[in-house]
Scaffold this motif. Structure first.
Motif, short mmCIF file in Angstrom:
data_model
loop_
_atom_site.label_atom_id
_atom_site.label_comp_id
_atom_site.label_asym_id
_atom_site.label_seq_id
_atom_site.Cartn_x
_atom_site.Cartn_y
_atom_site.Cartn_z
N CYS A 159 0.81 -1.29 0.11
CA CYS A 159 -0.08 0.07 0.03
C CYS A 159 0.86 1.19 -0.19
O CYS A 159 0.46 2.33 -0.80
CB CYS A 159 -1.17 0.24 1.16
N ALA A 175 0.91 4.12 -2.68
CA ALA A 175 0.78 5.64 -2.10
C ALA A 175 1.82 6.57 -2.52
O ALA A 175 1.73 7.67 -2.76
CB ALA A 175 0.50 5.60 -0.60
N ARG A 182 -6.01 11.32 2.57
CA ARG A 182 -6.87 10.23 2.69
C ARG A 182 -7.41 9.58 1.43
O ARG A 182 -7.65 8.59 1.23
CB ARG A 182 -7.99 10.67 3.49
N ASP A 183 -7.39 10.41 0.33
CA ASP A 183 -7.65 10.16 -1.01
C ASP A 183 -6.45 8.98 -1.65
O ASP A 183 -6.86 8.22 -2.34
CB ASP A 183 -8.21 11.11 -1.99
N LEU A 196 -4.40 7.29 0.34
CA LEU A 196 -4.59 6.03 0.76
C LEU A 196 -5.63 5.29 0.30
O LEU A 196 -5.57 3.89 0.17
CB LEU A 196 -4.69 6.25 2.35
N ARG A 197 -6.69 5.63 -0.16
CA ARG A 197 -8.12 4.95 -0.63
C ARG A 197 -7.56 4.54 -2.09
O ARG A 197 -7.80 3.32 -2.17
CB ARG A 197 -9.02 6.04 -0.69
N LEU A 198 -6.90 5.40 -2.99
CA LEU A 198 -6.59 4.76 -3.98
C LEU A 198 -5.38 3.79 -3.90
O LEU A 198 -5.52 2.68 -4.84
CB LEU A 198 -5.99 5.99 -4.86
N VAL A 218 -4.89 1.50 -1.55
CA VAL A 218 -5.67 0.29 -1.27
C VAL A 218 -6.46 -0.51 -2.53
O VAL A 218 -6.51 -1.41 -2.81
CB VAL A 218 -6.67 0.15 -0.18
N HIS A 219 -7.26 0.59 -3.29
CA HIS A 219 -8.26 0.31 -4.23
C HIS A 219 -7.11 -0.32 -5.35
O HIS A 219 -7.63 -1.62 -6.06
CB HIS A 219 -8.68 1.74 -5.08
N THR A 235 -5.23 6.17 -12.95
CA THR A 235 -5.28 7.33 -11.97
C THR A 235 -5.37 8.56 -12.83
O THR A 235 -6.37 9.31 -12.55
CB THR A 235 -3.94 7.38 -10.99
#
Length: 228
Positions: free
Chosen positions: A145, A149, A161-162, A164-166, A168-169, A222
């Motif tokens: 991750c 990131a 936070r976005d 980190l979400r990406l 994991v995604h 992305t």
């Protein structure tokens, strides 16, 4: 005009592109060593005892911004010999990404340090032996991750936070990237264990370039899906 056109053609030829890429890698390597030197030197002198893990994590803090700047430089630098400025691109990326990268990198080091200490002293803290597997898997997941990131926050301007979400995604969305990063992490760990951190540092720019190339599908998705 003729001389300028001839120089431009020279700057666009295959040999010139190879030469420029080698030059860019050498400059980025020197800057990587320069920016990680405050942590690299004491890290090389640190004994490989588990009790030194918190200190090792502290010495690794400069590595995150340095890798980020190298990713930025290798991604944005043109290979035209008439317009080579890898050093200025590196420092631009370093300044632009410093705070964002530290918000990802420092928590990653903290997580990995806690996991490593629990593995090293699982008997002392009362963890049963079967906890080794989930702790190792968690450590691998955190590392992968963090790799995603680090690339995302180096090349794009998202909130933490976005990012980190990406990150994991894309672990699931781009399995080729995940497997490629896992192999890179395994290779880096092997070099460090068998040889030393110094050997890994010497080929740092090549390792960052490999990370960038492995992450190409994630970077493309992305850009296409989250920047419009």
């Amino acid at each position: 005009m003729s001389a300028a056109r001839t120089w431009r053609q020279f700057g666009d030829g295959p040999l010139s592109r190879i030469t420029s890429r080698v030059y860019i890698l050498l400059v980025v390597e020197l800057l990587l060593l320069l920016t990680t030197l405050p942590g690299l030197l004491p890290l090389l002198l640190l004994g490989r005892d588990p009790s030194n893990l918190p200190l090792a994590a502290l010495f690794l803090v400069p590595l995150g911004p340095a890798i980020s700047a190298a990713l930025y430089a290798l991604h944005h630098q043109r290979t035209d010999l008439t317009d080579l400025r890898p050093a200025s691109v590196f420092w631009r990326g370093y300044r632009a990404n410093l705070s964002g990268v530290l918000r990802v990198w420092v928590p990653t080091l903290l997580w990995l340090t806690v996991l490593a200490l629990n593995l090293a002293y699982r008997g002392a803290v009362g963890l049963p032996g079967w906890w080794t597997v989930p702790l190792v898997l968690l450590g691998v997941g955190v590392t992968l991750c963090a790799a995603n990131a680090l690339v995302i926050t180096s090349l794009f301007d998202f909130r933490t936070r976005d990012v980190l979400r990406l990150a994991v995604h894309f672990l699931v969305r781009t399995p080729g990237v995940t497997v490629g990063n896992a192999l890179l992490v395994a290779a880096a760990a092997g070099i460090t264990a068998v040889l030393s951190e110094a050997v890994l540092a010497i080929v740092g720019s090549v390792a960052v370039l490999a990370l960038l190339r492995v992450s190409d599908p994630m970077v493309r998705l992305t850009r296409e899906e989250f920047t419009r």
